[in-house]
Each structure stands twice: as C-alpha cells, then as structure tokens.
Design an enzyme around this catalytic site. Structure first.
Site, mmCIF file in Angstrom:
data_model
loop_
_atom_site.group_PDB
_atom_site.id
_atom_site.type_symbol
_atom_site.label_atom_id
_atom_site.label_comp_id
_atom_site.label_asym_id
_atom_site.label_seq_id
_atom_site.Cartn_x
_atom_site.Cartn_y
_atom_site.Cartn_z
ATOM 1 N N ARG B 107 71.018 47.482 31.748
ATOM 2 C CA ARG B 107 72.077 46.925 32.578
ATOM 3 C C ARG B 107 71.513 45.809 33.460
ATOM 4 O O ARG B 107 70.315 45.718 33.636
ATOM 5 C CB ARG B 107 72.719 48.002 33.448
ATOM 6 C CG ARG B 107 71.738 48.786 34.289
ATOM 7 C CD ARG B 107 72.454 49.844 35.133
ATOM 8 N NE ARG B 107 72.006 49.712 36.507
ATOM 9 C CZ ARG B 107 72.565 50.287 37.559
ATOM 10 N NH1 ARG B 107 73.617 51.053 37.391
ATOM 11 N NH2 ARG B 107 72.104 50.115 38.782
ATOM 12 N N ASN B 145 78.655 45.719 39.805
ATOM 13 C CA ASN B 145 78.131 47.016 40.235
ATOM 14 C C ASN B 145 76.711 46.835 40.718
ATOM 15 O O ASN B 145 75.854 46.386 39.953
ATOM 16 C CB ASN B 145 78.151 48.020 39.079
ATOM 17 C CG ASN B 145 77.727 49.413 39.519
ATOM 18 O OD1 ASN B 145 78.489 50.117 40.188
ATOM 19 N ND2 ASN B 145 76.501 49.787 39.202
ATOM 20 N N GLU B 146 76.476 47.168 41.970
ATOM 21 C CA GLU B 146 75.126 47.121 42.533
ATOM 22 C C GLU B 146 74.468 45.759 42.323
ATOM 23 O O GLU B 146 73.445 45.628 41.632
ATOM 24 C CB GLU B 146 74.272 48.268 41.981
ATOM 25 C CG GLU B 146 74.887 49.625 42.339
ATOM 26 C CD GLU B 146 73.983 50.823 42.085
ATOM 27 O OE1 GLU B 146 73.116 50.728 41.211
ATOM 28 O OE2 GLU B 146 74.158 51.846 42.762
ATOM 29 N N GLU B 309 79.032 55.675 46.129
ATOM 30 C CA GLU B 309 78.351 56.692 45.339
ATOM 31 C C GLU B 309 77.553 57.574 46.304
ATOM 32 O O GLU B 309 76.563 57.132 46.876
ATOM 33 C CB GLU B 309 77.421 56.049 44.298
ATOM 34 C CG GLU B 309 78.154 55.081 43.378
ATOM 35 C CD GLU B 309 77.266 54.483 42.272
ATOM 36 O OE1 GLU B 309 76.099 54.888 42.160
ATOM 37 O OE2 GLU B 309 77.771 53.597 41.555
ATOM 38 N N TRP B 317 66.550 59.013 35.444
ATOM 39 C CA TRP B 317 66.833 58.614 34.073
ATOM 40 C C TRP B 317 65.963 59.406 33.109
ATOM 41 O O TRP B 317 65.089 60.153 33.530
ATOM 42 C CB TRP B 317 66.549 57.118 33.909
ATOM 43 C CG TRP B 317 67.474 56.241 34.691
ATOM 44 C CD1 TRP B 317 68.534 56.622 35.466
ATOM 45 C CD2 TRP B 317 67.422 54.818 34.781
ATOM 46 N NE1 TRP B 317 69.141 55.528 36.029
ATOM 47 C CE2 TRP B 317 68.483 54.410 35.625
ATOM 48 C CE3 TRP B 317 66.604 53.838 34.234
ATOM 49 C CZ2 TRP B 317 68.727 53.070 35.922
ATOM 50 C CZ3 TRP B 317 66.846 52.506 34.534
ATOM 51 C CH2 TRP B 317 67.902 52.130 35.365
ATOM 52 N N GLU B 359 71.205 57.595 31.789
ATOM 53 C CA GLU B 359 71.372 58.421 32.995
ATOM 54 C C GLU B 359 71.720 59.869 32.675
ATOM 55 O O GLU B 359 72.429 60.540 33.434
ATOM 56 C CB GLU B 359 72.432 57.795 33.910
ATOM 57 C CG GLU B 359 71.932 56.500 34.541
ATOM 58 C CD GLU B 359 72.869 55.948 35.604
ATOM 59 O OE1 GLU B 359 72.467 55.015 36.315
ATOM 60 O OE2 GLU B 359 74.007 56.433 35.710
#
Lengths: 670, 670, 670
Positions: B107, B145-146, B309, B317, B359
């Site tokens: 990602r 995201n992030e 979150e 992970w 994950e």
C-alpha cells in the site's frame, strides 16, 4: 625562530562576506598563524560555466594576503565537480556496486577514470596554476582534497573499462589472469578481458579474492595517476620553492608511492576528537592517544610532514552524532602530539565554524558568533610553545624499534577477513604496549626495492603477520638479521604469495628457510573454545585469535609453549641466531600482554627511565633534542625527573617531582 | 445522550460474504456502535477497469446501513491504486532513493505528483462523491488513508520534476537558491533549476541540509495539495453537515495546515499496543501511556478530534513480530485515554480480524471464528461509560501550561542529527515529568501568523530548543511574556535562521535581544565525558546531552550552575523579568529530573492535589467537568479523595481511599 | 566388509598439478577412501567456448582412477556457468529484488527459468553423460551443487515470466487467483495475469502473503524441474546400477518431492563446525550436536542417505569470520553422528585445502603444505571403526516417536513471522528434550497423499503447530489415532487453509472435529508481559511465546492449566480418546521443559536405560543392532552399563562404568 614548527589555518573566503576577510587575516596573524589554505571546494568560482574561467575572486583575496603578509596554500578543486559538469557528463560520477550513480550535493562523487573528467580536471588545474602560481604569497599547492576519503571503491562504467585495461596491461593474456586469479576455482575462467568487470553484486557478497586484490591495486593506481596528472601540470608553473602536497591518509591507496611519484611532502588531517563523539568507544584504540599510531604511519611516508587539518573544535556533520568541544588543553595537546611525531607545519581546521552546509557542526577556532573563544587563545599558546622549540622543525623522531608494514599485506587485509582479524589484534596490541611502556616506535613500510640500511636504524623489527612474502623481502629481512638485527615474526608468516595464493610448501614459507621455525598445523581460536595462553618463562599471556604450532628447526631453540587449550605443550615461540642477529617466530598474535612481554624482554621498554619516570597514562616522544610528555588523561599526572633537565618553554630547570595538568604537555630539553 | 462521545468501527464489506453484513451491523448496534467507516482500499470495486465505474456493491451495503440505522463514513480509495493503473501508468509509482520503483502488492506505493495519478484520482473521487454523497446514511468522508504513513520520502521522476517547480516558485532564480542552500559549501552552486534533483545517493549519505529542509517542505506541500484536490471535489457534492477528514498523523507533513486548508476535522489512529510487541521496549516512552503525548499533539490540530482507528486487538502483519492481545481492561483504558484527551468520536479498528492479506494478525474486535469475544463485551462497557459522560463531547481538555512546537524546528530535526538528539531528550523528559507530576499540558504549534491570545491561555510555555527562530515568532513570545506569561527556553535557541543557516550573531540570536541570556560557548556531552549536572538551589539534575554556557545580561539573574564537568561553575540558567512576565533561559535539555524541577518550581505540579492524591503510575486528565484517572499499571492503584466527588458513571459519592483495578479507569465529576 | 558404511572424498583435479593426482589417490586409498566426487565446478573445462566440447582432462583423471581402483561420482557443472555464457546471455543470471543482476565471480548466480540457460545446461549435461557414463569407475552422478544454497529467491525477468505461467496454470483465471490471494485486501485485485510479477520492492517490505506462498512453491517447482531435466538426460546414458543424487538441503525446496521425482538417493553436506566460527553462538541449538536434527530431517527424505560433504577442517571463506580447526576426535565424532543417523556413505570435504579462491580457508583433510596431518590419521580411524560395524549400511535408525512436518507449514514459516516464532521454539525445544532424555526421534513429512502405515511405526506423533490443515491430513491423523496412535497438537492448529487464509470457523479448525479441544481465544506472549506457565499435575513449565485458551469438549479431559499470567486458570491441555489411541491438544509451544514433560509422561524417555546410563551431554542413537554413544562435550563422560554388551570395534565385553573421552564415540553391539 629558526627551525620552529609553523602554523596555518584552513579558510574559505567564499563562505564569508568579503568585508570580513581583512579582520580575519589580522586576527590569525595575532595568534601566530602565517599561512592559509584555500580554494579546495571552489571549482565553480573559477569556472562557473563550462570553459569560462574567472580569477577575480581569489585574486582579490590573494591581494589582501600579500598586503598583510599571509602565506597561501592553493588547492585544486577536483574533489567537488560543479553541478553543470556532472549534469552534462554523468560518466564523471562514481557509482555503487549495483551501478547506481551517485548524485550531486555531497563530495567525492566523481571517478578517477572518466576521460572527460580527466580532461576537465586538467584544464581547470592548468588555468589555476597558470594564473596563480607566480603570486608571491603562494607557497604551495594541495591537490584535490582527501583522496579516497569516503569512497575508496569505484563501480562506474568508466572504472569498469579502465579496470579491464589495467588487467590487460598487467597480464597480457586471459590465461595469465586465470592463473593469477585461481580461476580454476568455481569455474571463473575468462576467455577474454572483455568478460572481466569491476565487482558486481553476487548472491553471497563474495568475489574472487585475487581479483579483489588487483581491484584494490587498480584503485590505488587510478588515484595516484589522477594526482600525478595534476602535479605534473602544476610543476610546469609553480615557483621553484613551492611545494606540492595532498592531505589525509585513506584506504586502497599506496600513499608512499603517491608521495614518491607525485608530491613533495605528505600532509595528514588529524582529528583525535573522533574518539569522543556519540557512539564512539573511547576505551578502544586508546581514544585520542590512538592518533599517535596514525602519526607514526604518516611519518613513514614523509619523515617530516605537515598537518593540513588539525582539529580545533567539535566535529561532525548534520547527519551524524554529536561530539563534544575539545576540553581546555586538548587542542594544544593534539597539536603537540603532531609536532612530537614529526610535523613541521600545523594548519588548523577551520578558522570559523561553517554557517551552512553539511559540516555546519564541524567547529572551527571561532564559533558562529565570531567572538574570540578560549580555543583561539589556545592557538596562541600553541604558537608560544612551538616558538620556543627552536630546531624542532626538520628534526627526526627517535625510535629504537619498528613495526614492519607493506601494502601487499595491508591490501590483503581488505580482502581477507581472517588476515584482518590477526592484523587488527597485533597492530593494536603493539601500539598499546609501546605507549604504556614509553617505548617510541616507528612504522617502516617495505617493498621489494627496500634498502636494508633503512632497517638497520632499528635494533628490533616486529613483522606481525607477514602472510604475503616475496623472495626479495625475505632476503632483505635475512640480511637485516645477519647484520645484527632482531626480527620478530607473528603467526601465519609466509603462507601466501603475491597473488594471495597459498602455495604448497611447508610454513612459514620463504622465511622458513632461515628463521628456524616449522609450522605443521594451526588453528583459529573462536567460537567458545577455551582460549590458549602462552607461557614464556615466568610470563604468561593470551595467544590471541590464532595459533600456529611451531617446531624449532635448524638449531633454533624453543622459548615458549601453549597452555590451557587442547594444543597445550606445543611450542609457541622459537629463536634462531642469524649471523649477528636473530629471528623469533611467534605462533600467536601480539595482544597487548604479549607485546609487553616481547618489548620488555628485548630491552626496548622505558628508554628514558634514567631521565624521568612517567605514569602509563602519559606518552613520551623524543624529537630534535626535546622530550615531549603528553598527558592524555583528564587527571593530573605526576612525573619525576631523575636528573636535571630544563623546561623547553621557560628554560627553567626541572628536577624531582613535577605535576602535569589534565590534558597538559611538558616539553623538556635533554 | 447529548454531548456524549460516540462510537464507530472500521468495516470491510468486501472482505466478507454478503450474507454476514446484516448480522454484523446488528451486533455492532448491540454494543453501541453507530457509525462504520468503509471503502478506503476499494478502488477496484468501483473502477475495475479504466474509466468504467460501478456502484452496486456499496449501494447494496449502504441500503442495509440505512435499513438498520447505521451511519457511514465513506473513504476515497487513493491509498491503494489498482493493479491495472500502476501497470499501465508506472509513473504513478513512488521509488526509492536509487530510483527503483515500488511494485504493486502492498500500500501507499504511489506518488502525489504524477499528473496522470492526480487525473485518475480526481476522476474516481468525483465518481464516488457524485454517486454516494447524497446518501442519507453518509455523514462524512475520509480522504485517502494515513497520508505519509510508511513512505514520507519520494524519489520518482514525477517528484523530481515537481520538486524543481517547487524550487523555481520558491526562489525564482538559481542564485537565490544558491544563497538559501549555502551552495558555496562543497561547490554545490547551480546554474539552472534543471540541475537540481530530489535527493540521490551520495557516497556518504549526506545531502545539502538546507535543500533537505526544502525537500521536506515540498513533500508536505505535495501531500496537502493532493488531499485538498480531493476535498475540493467532495465539497462540490457532499451534504452540508457532512464532514471531511483524514486519519493518522505522520511525518514530513504539516498536519495543521492540511487540516486548516482541506479538512473539517482531524482524526487520529491510536494503537497503544505497539508498545508491547516483540522487540518493543516498554520501558521507553512510558509504553501505552506514551500515546497521551501523541493525543496532545493531535489535540493541537483539532481541539476536538476523532479517533478513526482505536485499537481493539493484537496488532501487526505477517511480516513482523508478534504482539499480545490487549489484556482485560486495556481496550477501555485506551479508548478513555482518547476521550480524556479530546476525542469526540472513537471508531474501533476493526470489526473482525482479516481472514487474508498482510494484516492477517491485525486483530479486530472479533476473532476469525466470529464468536462473541471478551473484547466485544469491553466495547459495550466503553459505550456504557461514555453514555454516562454527558457534555463531554465538544468540551476542552484542561492544561495550565504548554510545550511550544513549530514545523520549522520539527522538520529540522529530520535533517539535523544534533537537533534531533536535543529534541528527543526534552520532549520525552517534559512528557514524563508532566505525567508523573499529574500536570496536564498542551502542545501549542506556532507559526509566523500565530496569535498571542492563543498563548495567553497558558501560565507557562516551554520552548525546548527553538533553534530556528524568526522575527515574528520572537516578537510573539516577547508579547506573551510582556503580558504576564512565563517563557522557558532550552539550550540552542535562536542559532539558526529559517533556512537552517547559523547566522553570525551572538546567541541566543533574536531572543537574546530580550530574554536576558548571552551564550558565548557550548558543548555536546558525549563520548565518555563525565556528564554535567545542574545545581539549582537545593535541586540537582543532569544537564542532558548538550550544555550552553549562559551569562545573564540586561539585568537577568543567574539561577543555576553547572557541576561535575570541566565547565563547572558556569551559569546554566537565567531569569529576566519581561513586562508582567518573565523569560528563563536554560542551557541544558529537559531530562525528566530537569523537567520535574521546572514544573515544580513554576507551581505547575499536582493541580488536582486538593481533590485527590494519585500515585505516579496513574495519569490524570480533566475535560468537560470530569476528572479521568487512568491506571496504566498491571497492578491496582490506590487513590485518595480529599473532598467528596461523585463517580461519573454510577453517580455514587466517592470520598477517602479508593482502589482502581489494573488497567482500570475512574471518571469522577468534580 | 559386507554392509559397512563406505568413505569418499571431494577432489578437484583442476586445482592441482597433474603430477599430484596419483599420489593423492594412493594416499586416499591408504586411509580407506574408495570414492572421489569430481567436476561440479568445471563447466569451462569441458566447454571452454560455446558449443566446443573437450573431454581429455577428466578422461585423463578417470584413467588414473581406474588404474588405482578408485570409484568416481561425476557431477554436472551447472552451479557455476562459464564467464562466456553469462556475458553473452545475461538473461541466465539471477537478480536481486530490485532487479539488479548478479555478476560473474561467485557461484549460484544463475536462474532456473531462462530458456537459454536450460538449453545450454541440457547440452553440457548430455555431452558429459554421453562421454563419461559408461566409464567403469563411474558409480554415480551428482546434479548441480547445493541446489538453492545462498539464493533461494529469484527475481530475474526470466523468473518473472515463468512465475506468471506458473500462476496461469495453477489458477486458470485472474479471479481464481484473486480469491486465493485474498486480493480484496488492500485493493490488490488483478484483471490479467500480465499484471502479476515476482515480488518487487514495496515501501514497507510487505507482500501479499498468499502470493508469497505461491512464489515459494514456484521456486521449489523451478528447482525440481531443473534438476529433473538433468536427471532425465543422465538416465538415458548411465549404467544401470549407477545412482543419481544431489547434495545439501536448502530452503524453498520440497526436497522430498525432488528426491522422489528425480533422484535415486539424497545426500547431505554436514558441517557441524559452523557452530564454532567467529560470531556463532555455541549455546544455541546445542552447537555441533544440533546437526543431529538436520540429519533426522535428511533421513526422512532418504532413509539411508549419503553425506556428500562431511567436514574435516576449519571452514569459511576469505570474506567472513574465522573458525577453529576441529579438535582431535571431532572429525570422527561428526562422521559417526552421520553414520548413527542413517548415512551409508560418507564423503569428506575436501582432500586438500584450496590454494586459491573464495574458499581458501575451507580446510580439507590436508593443509596447503600437503604433509600428513592428524586429520588424515583421524580419517583412517573412522575407516577402521566403520569397517568393524558390519551390517550397519542399509539398516534403519530406531525411533519410537516422531515430529510431524509438512511443506505447506514449512513454507508458511518463511512467509509468516508469527508462525516462524512458534515453530522455531517448538522444533528446538523438542529436539533438545529428545537429546537430553536420550529419546531418539524421527521427522516424518506428510502430504495429502501420505500413508497411515508409515505413521503407525511410531507410538507417538508430535505435530507442533499444524497451522495449515487440510481435510486429507486431518483424516490421516484421525485414522492414526483411531488405530492406537497418540497425536499431540501444539497451539494454533488448524487456523489456516492451504492458501494461508484463516477461515471463519471455530478453532482448532478441521482437527477440532475430533481432537476434543475448543479454542475460543489466544494471545502472543511478548513485550514485557509476565510469561505464563503451565501447571500439569506436579510439573510446571513455561508456556512459550503463544498461548491458546483451550476448553475440553466431546468428552475430552482437561489436564493442565495456565498460571502466572492474566489468563491463569484457563485450561492449557486436553486429552481425548480416539478409537484405540488418543489426541492431546496443547495450547502453548514446546519449550524444552514442556517437551521434557510430554516425553516423560508419554513413556518415551530413556528407552535404553536398562542397558546403559548416560549423562545428558551424550547422544544415544540406535541403528542396525548397534548403540552409538556420542560425547559432544570437551570433557570426559562417564557411562554405566547395566547389562553386558560388547564394544563393537574391539569385540571386548563392557560392563559397569566406562569412560568416554572428550569428543569420543563408543559403539556397542546390543
């Protein structure tokens, strides 16, 4: 001040507003600085765009120098090529082992072998020499800056091609190379030089070790030829008395040959405070005192050398760990360490701390704020002391024994992890022992053309791990011993030839023919084994990381034996008379306790004991009729003079006990 | 439940059989979850092939949400481009410093500057907003995201070109850049912007530090502009009350500006269990309690923020070390930590543990087996407690003092290892001291446009190492002090300008004009030196890794002095009255003992001591009329109420001693 | 000497002057060596230029072998391609994950999938087989050398294409791959196989774990198919009784399938001295004794195997750390360790230490100097002892229980750090316990086609962490238990399917249907938690890095419980009768204390206690009617015979106490 060591400073006129130049030069003069080094990172100032040269900037600065009577060492600017150059001619750049080119923005990112870079370097050097060489204030030239610093491996396409030419010249045919490199191993045989490359990534990081040795020789040759090209140009223009030098002592480079072939004198950059930064291990290598070892190596290149950069402030870059400011006294201590070991010129780095750039924390004499500092005062004190030591410059450091070194074996340590471990332990151990027993020693570098007279200056030679041995060197050492010298070999002598092969012959190979030892087996000491000791009469010391099992032969006598390990009772040391002298073969490494035992038994310890008693925490060095006592400790040291001497600085008499302050230096005339 | 903190959960409809959706939503509702966040990694579901959009999948899910009354936060999917996109448009990919592109399969492998990626991102965001924005259940939007997680450096060709444009816009001419970057150093001068690049490998890993600062600013700008592009599109379509946010707080990003310019509210991802994984060091940073520091920073971005979150299970992970499941009580402890520090919304990550993918061990509320868990029960308990805290949402966290931060200096820490060491020590020390002395504090971020009124909320400001100082910020702080504030500077204030140069002026530079201190020298403390202490009246504490030598001036008084080191007896601390307030200049770093001394002497310690005595192992936070006592220890904590308060959850009275269980939370109404 | 284990040696005729060959062969014969392995790195000798084959060199050597009666194992040379080959066909080279190709100069730098390399490999193998296969002295063939050693990952373009073909064949459509790889996670969905690649760099180093599992299967398949291609060619030419083998046991390779499909017998390279090099940790893995674990794994591939390379001297390369020479007795100890564990052939590495090349420190039987060594004597002693052990060759190692292994789970450990930690702890713990309790055990590898009869040989099976479980394997184990076997599961059984997904079902998944355990939650133990213990009756032992919370079901009984941790009192162990046998489910890992408890309680400890009492520092192994007692300690070991046995070598009777010297071996006939 005839024959006094003189002072200089590194200055960057391009970092400062022009209005500061004059006051800077005058403040230098005030503390006894008579020379500035300039311009080593200034290519763009002279050649801002390709082929267009301007000299106004440095002309203006040199005018001022001449006005205030400041001498100048001028530098060639090749260590940092301009951005326009590397952008237009990327073949000038060095690359990593994967072939990824380095980019602009740091230093030393070029390679020595790009024809275009050589052409542009020659042109700018010629332009500078032509323009500046006749200037009255110019007294010498520095070529490049810190040759082989940071990058001493080269993987660019330019280097790849040049390496092939190097090998073609060295070997003539692929089959000669195949033999020299032992290509029968792992099917590495080449049919053509076109198949040979600089090291490329391998699955296990290993490369042919004999090829690696050639690769290091190639790097050394490349650097020397690049320096020589510049020196030759400068010689066409320089005034007869001006000297050519370069600075720093780095790896993969035969500094002796470079100096011999291209320079007038060698200069070193001395930064003992590296011992004290974040993450450093002050207990290893005797911290700043360890720089005496480097200075001994420097002295072997140029008996009287210069320090081009002598530390004056906390060092390091913005990218790595902090280091403390030198404590009061340390700047003088380190400068006197240089002077004691043979420096005739000491140039401080740098005048004022850089206000920008990667070296923003490489502190100079002055801080950012430009106020006077205690460090500036200390420069003045150094000047005062050195001015009182007349006749020091040009005189020789006094040593009664030496450690033998040679580039074949030094380069082999970079190829061979086993060798490296032995050498590391012994060089460190001998140094520590020599320091603690106040037994000054030299390094003497030999090659096949070395002269025995040079060796005869020393009563004893230690040659710790002469793994690579040649006929010529073996004969040389034999002659040394025959004429009365004492030669001490450490383990693993003579097991390799010049290519790094291990020939099929009994050990210690060529020197086994005359040194009285036979080594039929050996072992590393590693991995949880009980470590072996050596018993030599009353003495006992650790054998170190490796142990040869020695048998005396040809009338040699066994002197010491292993204890504690599975090979206990095997002989560890032999001695054989050779003409007027003798040869020792010692099967272990020279850990400090081992080295102490040898130095003591061979009568080398405490040569100045009749004059003065000094604690272990001080170094003693003798040069030019002076005795330097250097206190590296953060505590006072008590010394005791057994006979009257005079304080070299004050002329006052010294007798009996005397206290040297922390980081203090005492120079006496004997 | 007016003004109560509400709960959400992260859900991935695309990971589960559609038949599970309804029971999942109903079980959420059962424990008080009212919102789900969805779709942040789902680009291919909407645009499986280039330019062909389908919305059925999420329409089906939203239909169900509306049926059961679940709110939805919808996400843009740009954090993970589809395989077809990066295969066809590889210029969309980020690369490492060697220029090697990242591949598909993880990602955040894209870059912000590829025109094609911006075009395709804009198109998919528009398609999503156009289709989903009017849905009743949708209450807000998360962008990407992030942002800057994992990769906060960018080396693609797209970035290389964009960086040049950034610099051209910033500097106009190469010579302006040359000045700002100090290119006179190491001959880095540029003749054209075309010669400037994103950082490329160098032989020593060093780059021009001023250029690096610009490079970080460029990255921050790139990320903000990418987020803003998306926010602007969503604003065209979203319902008026719906909010726009993004989640997580990462490096090389001015989160304050991003929030100001593009978002309605900032949300954080809180994973305190990171403190407990294999290889973590729970003794450092106070383990999970250290997350209170991050939450304080988050609060400075959005006074009332969300947790997008919030950890509910063991993290990590398949590729790295194991972490334990939260122990009973910890999930609630961490959620209450968020609420105490200013969260108005807490969304748990994730509903059920991922059955596949990297994950696979990032545990959610439910395990793979989908049975009810004790963690699910704990969510219900959190809901119960938060439901009893009416008026908490929207209320402010109470702090009497603050630590000043600014992005110039934060980014400088990423460029400058010396700075980083100072900041690390002081930020940690101040945090630990504030926790142990139960002295809640804020972070306050200032820039040149900051308003003094914001500062006046605090009696005391600590500005640990304001190395980079501007005229505007110096004036701001002067006004703060003049109006009665107490400002405490740590060492090295004001020695840099905005470009990171060290101008030639006496230190502490601009603030030296009014703060009463003169710093004429300084040293790092490293490498085996005896570490200096500071003596302040009866108190004595370590000076930390650096020491400025301070001289009071302009009527300032000397308060504390160094001891133990070679610079003992030099002054370490001065205080000067400034209008109604005063300025302290402290020459060391704020180690925890130093910070405790300051906090205690400035009357900031134990502000709730009249109400309750609490051991050091508990945190106290006050918000909205509630006092939160958080027991981070694995043992019980004994507290003692000195005056009657009521248990916020039960309403019952509390007086005298009270026991809080391990990992327990007690909220009282005061 | 019917049925005696025979000896060989690795020899490199190409490293030595031809004049040495005969004396070398005769000296080998003198110490009982009857076979030499040759030619594994000799491609250029046979094919010096492309397509031109010459055989004279090895013909000459084989003539001599036939003259002196020496057997020969001939090798294919594909492990080290010629320089001309990789220069002309760079697609033959392997690359790193960044796509940077490896260069010539080391070994194993090729890839298995380049069509050109396959073509040239096939051609050279055919040429060698055609020419040499009928030679009388040739008795067998080794393919390549140490397949997958050093590089067990492949990233070349050739591999990239082959991986796509592998996936196309495995999945047929992209959507099948998307399901198997869980591509819904992080938007990894593929529309075409053309979008799929071998792993490429990612920002966080993570890749899709299910794809990684396929990638490892692909590597294993590639290696097997490359070996099989060569074996098939050799089979066309070899004499009927000659065998085909390869050597070494490396990762990412189903050695069982490779042996089944391509080889006649599997051979191992045994270097126990790796335990003792610089930087090794002799306390871990039981040092050289730990090789017994590897030999047990080898035995599961070929019940009677060969050792192609048995260590005789200090190992390592010029590029890494030193290792000691084997101490007197160790060479024999290690050879007997191999023989005790099932070796029928032991070939020493190597005759004489290499005089050049990377392995210049990989010592052979002889040193560089070619003199007789104590190591040569020790070979003679090994020969003498083995000659007295008639009937040993071909006989089976005796074990009463086994540890179950399978490649699905082994490969999963390379993908999954959590799994790896569990397996590491349990495999080590079980091995140490079996050694210290003198309880010989086997490894038994199962796949979906495994036969229950093979399992019935063992009274007990440990299957430590059968994370990936299939229907077929679950049925197989159920049948084993039903027929009287005892199966012991460790934690985390059955939570994954064959693709590495975690299906939504209660744990322990498929085996939960019959093993009597229900696992409703679990936790890793990490990061400063108090570590849990397990109480089993009187016994107490650490639970290890992970803990499943077990509930007995279906009539199972709870046997042990956790203590000390927050989940104390939860059940840790259940037992359920299954037909004539039973199943244990244990929630922790098999730390050594845990494994000891199981082995003791299941009646597996000290099976030879009636015959002899032996201290923990000795290993016992039983094979062919002999009992081997191996003393791995550097001290003497006292054993005591409780009933009369005979010394296998001398035939003399042994009764009562007996001393085995350091590193000594005693073989008795029982």
């Amino acid at each position: 001040m005839a024959g006094c060591v003189s002072l200089g400073v590194c200055y960057y006129p391009e970092h400062w507003d022009r209005s500061l130049w004059e006051s800077d030069l005058l403040r230098m003069t005030d503390v006894g600085i008579t020379t500035v080094r300039i311009a080593e990172f200034s290519w763009s100032i002279t050649e801002r765009t390709e082929g267009n040269f301007t000299f106004d900037f440095f002309d203006g600065f040199l005018d001022l120098c001449e006005r205030v009577g400041m001498n100048v060492i001028m530098c060639t600017p090749t260590a940092t090529p301009p951005a326009w150059l590397t952008e237009k001619y990327p073949e000038s750049l060095n690359a990593d082992i994967n072939g990824v080119r380095y980019g602009h923005g740091s230093r030393r990112h070029y390679n020595y072998n790009s024809p275009k870079y050589r052409e542009l370097s020659a042109r700018v050097v010629r332009a500078l020499a032509e323009h500046f060489a006749r200037r009255r204030c110019v007294i010498g030239w520095q070529i490049d800056n810190e040759v082989n610093c940071e990058a001493d491996v080269f993987y660019s396409e330019s280097d790849d091609g040049a390496f092939r030419e190097f090998l073609r010249a060295r070997y003539g045919t692929p089959d000669e190379l195949n033999r020299a490199w032992g290509c029968a191993f792992w099917n590495q045989t080449y049919n053509s030089f076109d198949e040979v490359h600089v090291p490329r990534p391998t699955v296990n990081g290993a490369h042919n070790p004999h090829g690696m040795a050639d690769y290091i020789r190639f790097i050394s040759d490349s650097a020397i030829s690049f320096v020589k090209m510049q020196a030759d140009i400068i010689r066409e223009y320089k005034k007869p008395d001006d000297f050519i030098t370069t600075n720093g002592m780095f790896g993969h480079l035969d500094n002796h040959r470079m100096t011999r072939e291209a320079l007038d004198v060698f200069m070193y950059d001395s930064y003992p405070n590296f011992a004290y930064g974040t993450g450093s291990h002050p207990e290893r290598g005797m911290a700043d005192r360890g720089w005496s070892r480097d200075l001994s190596a420097v002295r072997s290149i140029s008996g009287n050398f210069g320090i081009m950069e002598q530390q004056t402030g906390a060092n390091s870059w913005n990218t790595w760990g902090m280091s403390p400011q030198p404590k009061p006294g340390q700047i003088k201590l380190w400068a006197m360490q240089s002077a004691a070991h043979g420096a005739d010129y000491i140039s401080f780095f740098r005048w004022r701390t850089a206000p920008f750039g990667t070296e923003i924390y490489w502190h100079g004499i002055l801080n950012y704020d430009n106020r006077d500092t205690r460090r500036l005062c200390e420069i003045g004190e150094i000047h005062k002391t050195l001015s009182s030591l007349s006749g020091l410059a040009g005189s020789a450091y006094e040593a009664r024994y030496a450690v033998v070194r040679d580039y074949d074996n030094i380069f082999d340590c970079d190829v061979d992890a086993w060798r490296r471990a032995l050498d590391g332990e012994s060089v460190e151990g001998l140094f520590r022992a020599s320091q603690h027993l106040h037994a000054p020693c030299d390094y003497v570098y030999i090659d096949d053309g070395a002269d025995v007279e040079r060796l005869m200056r020393y009563r004893v030679l230690f040659y710790p791990h002469a793994a690579i041995m040649t006929e010529a060197r073996s004969r040389l050492l034999y002659e040394y011993a025959s004429r009365g010298g004492v030669i001490v070999f450490g383990c693993r002598a003579g097991y390799k030839d010049e290519n790094g092969h291990c020939p099929m012959r009994s050990l210690p190979g060529l020197v086994g023919e005359w040194c009285g030892a036979d080594v039929d087996d050996s072992t590393a000491q590693a991995g949880g084994d009980a470590p072996a000791s050596v018993r030599w009469g009353d003495g006992k010391f650790p054998a170190g990381v490796y142990a040869d099992f020695v048998t005396p032969k040809d009338g040699a006598e066994p002197l010491a034996f292993y204890e504690d390990a599975w090979f206990a009772e095997r002989c560890a040391l032999t001695r054989k008379s050779v003409g007027g002298g003798c040869a020792y073969y010692y099967g272990g490494t020279f850990t400090e306790p081992a080295a102490r035992e040898f130095i003591a038994r061979l009568g080398l310890a405490e040569p100045y004991a009749d004059t003065v008693a000094v604690p272990e925490q001080c170094e003693i060095a003798a040069r030019g009729g002076y005795l330097f006592i250097l206190n590296f400790a953060h505590t006072e040291s008590e010394v005791e003079f057994h006979r009257p001497v005079s304080d070299a600085e004050t002329g006052g008499p010294l007798r009996g006990p005397h206290t040297i302050p922390p980081y203090g230096v005492l120079v006496v005339r004997v």
